[in-house]
Write a protein that holds these residues in place. Structure first.
Motif, PDB file in Angstrom:
ATOM      1  N   UNK A 209       8.091  -6.787   1.681  1.00 14.10           N
ATOM      2  CA  UNK A 209       6.682  -6.748   2.057  1.00 14.10           C
ATOM      3  C   UNK A 209       5.786  -7.183   0.907  1.00 14.10           C
ATOM      4  N   UNK A 210       6.097  -6.722  -0.297  1.00 14.52           N
ATOM      5  CA  UNK A 210       5.232  -6.989  -1.451  1.00 14.52           C
ATOM      6  C   UNK A 210       5.841  -8.005  -2.428  1.00 14.52           C
ATOM      7  N   UNK A 211       6.787  -8.813  -1.940  1.00 16.37           N
ATOM      8  CA  UNK A 211       7.487  -9.752  -2.822  1.00 16.37           C
ATOM      9  C   UNK A 211       6.541 -10.721  -3.512  1.00 16.37           C
ATOM     10  N   UNK A 212       5.484 -11.151  -2.837  1.00 15.49           N
ATOM     11  CA  UNK A 212       4.543 -12.112  -3.419  1.00 15.49           C
ATOM     12  C   UNK A 212       3.414 -11.429  -4.187  1.00 15.49           C
ATOM     13  N   UNK A 213       3.401 -10.103  -4.172  1.00 15.77           N
ATOM     14  CA  UNK A 213       2.276  -9.368  -4.760  1.00 15.77           C
ATOM     15  C   UNK A 213       2.660  -8.666  -6.052  1.00 15.77           C
ATOM     16  N   UNK A 214       3.804  -7.990  -6.041  1.00 13.88           N
ATOM     17  CA  UNK A 214       4.214  -7.272  -7.241  1.00 13.88           C
ATOM     18  C   UNK A 214       5.111  -6.099  -6.904  1.00 13.88           C
ATOM     19  N   UNK A 215       5.242  -5.186  -7.834  1.00 15.62           N
ATOM     20  CA  UNK A 215       6.125  -4.047  -7.638  1.00 15.62           C
ATOM     21  C   UNK A 215       5.607  -3.125  -6.538  1.00 15.62           C
ATOM     22  N   UNK A 216       6.518  -2.344  -5.993  1.00 17.95           N
ATOM     23  CA  UNK A 216       6.166  -1.415  -4.916  1.00 17.95           C
ATOM     24  C   UNK A 216       5.664  -0.117  -5.544  1.00 17.95           C
ATOM     25  N   UNK A 217       4.361  -0.044  -5.764  1.00 17.75           N
ATOM     26  CA  UNK A 217       3.760   1.174  -6.295  1.00 17.75           C
ATOM     27  C   UNK A 217       3.621   2.199  -5.180  1.00 17.75           C
ATOM     28  N   UNK A 218       3.381   3.436  -5.560  1.00 12.33           N
ATOM     29  CA  UNK A 218       3.222   4.489  -4.560  1.00 12.33           C
ATOM     30  C   UNK A 218       2.031   4.214  -3.650  1.00 12.33           C
ATOM     31  N   UNK A 219       0.947   3.680  -4.197  1.00 13.46           N
ATOM     32  CA  UNK A 219      -0.226   3.412  -3.372  1.00 13.46           C
ATOM     33  C   UNK A 219       0.023   2.250  -2.405  1.00 13.46           C
ATOM     34  N   UNK A 220       0.739   1.228  -2.858  1.00 18.41           N
ATOM     35  CA  UNK A 220       1.090   0.138  -1.957  1.00 18.41           C
ATOM     36  C   UNK A 220       2.000   0.643  -0.836  1.00 18.41           C
ATOM     37  N   UNK A 221       2.939   1.493  -1.190  1.00 12.51           N
ATOM     38  CA  UNK A 221       3.844   2.066  -0.193  1.00 12.51           C
ATOM     39  C   UNK A 221       3.060   2.864   0.844  1.00 12.51           C
ATOM     40  N   UNK A 222       2.117   3.688   0.400  1.00 15.41           N
ATOM     41  CA  UNK A 222       1.334   4.500   1.339  1.00 15.41           C
ATOM     42  C   UNK A 222       0.498   3.618   2.254  1.00 15.41           C
ATOM     43  N   UNK A 223      -0.083   2.582   1.686  1.00 10.90           N
ATOM     44  CA  UNK A 223      -0.890   1.650   2.460  1.00 10.90           C
ATOM     45  C   UNK A 223      -0.034   1.001   3.548  1.00 10.90           C
ATOM     46  N   UNK A 224       1.131   0.533   3.179  1.00 14.58           N
ATOM     47  CA  UNK A 224       2.041  -0.110   4.112  1.00 14.58           C
ATOM     48  C   UNK A 224       2.451   0.839   5.236  1.00 14.58           C
ATOM     49  N   UNK A 225       2.820   2.049   4.874  1.00 19.40           N
ATOM     50  CA  UNK A 225       3.260   3.026   5.878  1.00 19.40           C
ATOM     51  C   UNK A 225       2.109   3.416   6.798  1.00 19.40           C
ATOM     52  N   UNK A 371      -1.191  -7.616   8.316  1.00 17.55           N
ATOM     53  CA  UNK A 371      -0.999  -6.665   7.214  1.00 17.55           C
ATOM     54  C   UNK A 371      -0.948  -7.400   5.880  1.00 17.55           C
ATOM     55  N   UNK A 372      -0.208  -8.510   5.847  1.00 19.75           N
ATOM     56  CA  UNK A 372      -0.070  -9.268   4.606  1.00 19.75           C
ATOM     57  C   UNK A 372      -1.431  -9.786   4.130  1.00 19.75           C
ATOM     58  N   UNK A 373      -2.250 -10.246   5.049  1.00 17.12           N
ATOM     59  CA  UNK A 373      -3.597 -10.678   4.690  1.00 17.12           C
ATOM     60  C   UNK A 373      -4.408  -9.524   4.105  1.00 17.12           C
ATOM     61  N   UNK A 374      -4.215  -8.336   4.649  1.00  8.45           N
ATOM     62  CA  UNK A 374      -4.947  -7.160   4.168  1.00  8.45           C
ATOM     63  C   UNK A 374      -4.469  -6.740   2.786  1.00  8.45           C
ATOM     64  N   UNK A 375      -3.158  -6.784   2.559  1.00 12.65           N
ATOM     65  CA  UNK A 375      -2.625  -6.472   1.230  1.00 12.65           C
ATOM     66  C   UNK A 375      -3.218  -7.407   0.177  1.00 12.65           C
ATOM     67  N   UNK A 376      -3.215  -8.697   0.504  1.00 14.18           N
ATOM     68  CA  UNK A 376      -3.693  -9.688  -0.461  1.00 14.18           C
ATOM     69  C   UNK A 376      -5.195  -9.581  -0.684  1.00 14.18           C
ATOM     70  N   UNK A 386     -11.463  -5.090 -11.533  1.00  7.46           N
ATOM     71  CA  UNK A 386     -10.783  -4.667 -12.748  1.00  7.46           C
ATOM     72  C   UNK A 386     -10.143  -3.310 -12.628  1.00  7.46           C
ATOM     73  N   UNK A 387      -9.712  -2.966 -11.401  1.00  8.17           N
ATOM     74  CA  UNK A 387      -9.132  -1.641 -11.153  1.00  8.17           C
ATOM     75  C   UNK A 387      -7.634  -1.721 -11.271  1.00  8.17           C
ATOM     76  N   UNK A 388      -7.034  -0.730 -11.897  1.00  8.94           N
ATOM     77  CA  UNK A 388      -5.582  -0.609 -11.988  1.00  8.94           C
ATOM     78  C   UNK A 388      -5.155   0.503 -11.068  1.00  8.94           C
ATOM     79  N   UNK A 389      -4.250   0.195 -10.120  1.00  9.56           N
ATOM     80  CA  UNK A 389      -3.815   1.170  -9.159  1.00  9.56           C
ATOM     81  C   UNK A 389      -2.366   1.560  -9.421  1.00  9.56           C
ATOM     82  N   UNK A 390      -2.066   2.830  -9.228  1.00 16.34           N
ATOM     83  CA  UNK A 390      -0.698   3.302  -9.376  1.00 16.34           C
ATOM     84  C   UNK A 390       0.054   3.318  -8.100  1.00 16.34           C
TER      85      UNK A 390
END
Length: 390
Positions: A209-225, A371-376, A386-390
């Motif tokens: 899901x996040x191959x083009x975006x970066x590592x699977x952070x906890x916040x990205x995982x929650x967003x996806x789910x 979903x992919x459009x929303x992630x990007x 300039x926000x860093x998300x975990x």
């Protein structure tokens, strides 16, 4: 003449919340159309509970016997998202039809593999896949809302909202008396495992899901789910009613609430309009899920209620300026039949009488694209801020 003498024989994989409170009770009420032959869940207590309650003869701890059972026509895949691809492909290889709960999956590559499997099965055995988006089968949507929407020549704005409140409150008072795992103990192959499951299958899916975006952070995982579990309900309704958005203008991710702005174009004159999507879960027991569309002289809203409380109708409200310059408000109630019942009646027509399936694998794959459009868009927002998300 439509065929009504055939009873479809059903195998159930996953006996969690949606199976116990929705599908099994509705299948029982539609016993002239369906009979449940087998049920599978990793929890012995839950599968035996369901078998006794709904008089299911075959009870198995893993799904292979259901794939190969000669007396099953259609398999309901009601498991957690990360198992959808594997089970769908195995059911299709066995030549059986599939009802699969939304979301189809979580990643674009997985959706593509499932599309290929569905196309191959359709050509070789005639097996069909029906993706269960029950809100899109509600008669208040298909008949009333879409009819009223067509009379709006030019859309100025639309809003999609899904604030379902605490599910447990509605489930506990809905009369289904489900036996569910305690928090933190749910087996990963049950529907309840959506919240607690992990493991290799999920990690692989999130990695895609996040191959083009970066590592699977906890916040990205929650967003996806979140998009898979709740977002796919209302975003799929939006897609059918308004079409696919041209772009995501903005995205806000503040778990457990999420919002987006989509840009659309009117088909007739090319003028643009915005659609806002807002969704989240709080502890207030008010089920506020609706799609509202605004035209120059007319507004149309469809409002959904909790599916866990039986008999709550889905209503359409129309506000418009009449020929005297006055505002008129109409509330339209087309039926008291719940959306899940309508959905399973439609499934029967598709499998037995050859009606075309609306919610195909190809259609459901568009959710993954959105979903992919929303992630990007969210990543762009973070970079700009300039926000860093975990």
């Amino acid at each position: 003449m439509s065929e009504r003498s055939k009873t479809l024989r059903v195998g159930i994989i996953g006996a969690g919340l949606v199976a116990q409170t929705i599908h099994l009770p509705v299948l029982s009420l539609l016993s002239h159309l369906y009979t449940v032959v087998a049920i599978c869940d990793i929890s012995e207590e839950i599968r035996i509970h369901c078998a006794l309650k709904f008089h299911i003869p075959l009870v198995v701890p893993e799904p292979s016997p259901i794939f190969q059972h000669p007396d099953i026509d259609v398999v309901f895949i009601l498991t957690s998202d990360q198992f959808h691809e594997e089970y769908l492909i195995k059911v299709l290889h066995a030549g059986k039809h599939v009802l699969i709960e939304k979301p189809l999956t979580l990643s674009i590559p997985a959706a593509q593999r499932m599309r290929e499997a569905a196309a191959s099965a359709s050509a070789s055995s005639g097996a069909k896949v029906f993706v269960a988006y029950m809100r899109r089968y509600a008669q208040s949507f298909t008949h009333t809302f879409l009819r009223e929407l067509r009379s709006i020549d030019r859309i100025l704005y639309a809003r999609v909202r899904d604030f379902p409140g605490p599910n447990g409150r509605f489930v506990g008072q809905g009369g289904a008396f489900a036996l569910l795992p305690e928090a933190g103990t749910a087996p990963v192959t049950s529907e309840a495992g959506r919240d607690f499951g992990s493991g290799d299958a999920l990690e692989k899916l999130l990695g895609e899901t996040f191959a083009e975006i970066g590592e699977v952070t906890e916040q990205r995982k929650r967003f996806c789910r979140f998009l898979g579990s709740l977002g796919s309900h209302d975003l799929s309704v939006m897609r059918e009613a308004l079409g696919f958005p041209e772009r995501v203008v903005g995205m806000s991710v503040n778990d457990p609430f999420y919002s987006a702005i989509f840009e659309y174009k009117n088909a007739k004159d090319g003028t643009r309009f915005a659609v806002t999507w807002e969704s989240g879960i709080d502890a207030v027991p008010d089920f506020d899920a609706h799609l509202a569309v605004y035209g120059e002289r007319k507004r149309v809203m469809i409002r959904y209620d909790s599916p866990f409380v039986k008999g709550l109708p889905i209503k359409v409200t129309v506000q418009e300026v009449n020929e005297h310059g006055e505002m008129e408000t109409r509330e339209v109630l087309g039926t008291y039949e719940d959306a899940f019942t309508t959905e399973l009646k439609e499934l029967y027509e598709c499998l037995v009488n050859g009606r075309a399936i609306k919610t195909t694998v190809e259609d459901a794959s568009m959710d993954m694209k959105l979903f992919d459009m929303m992630y990007k868009a969210w990543e762009t927002e973070k970079t700009r801020s300039g926000i860093v998300m975990g």
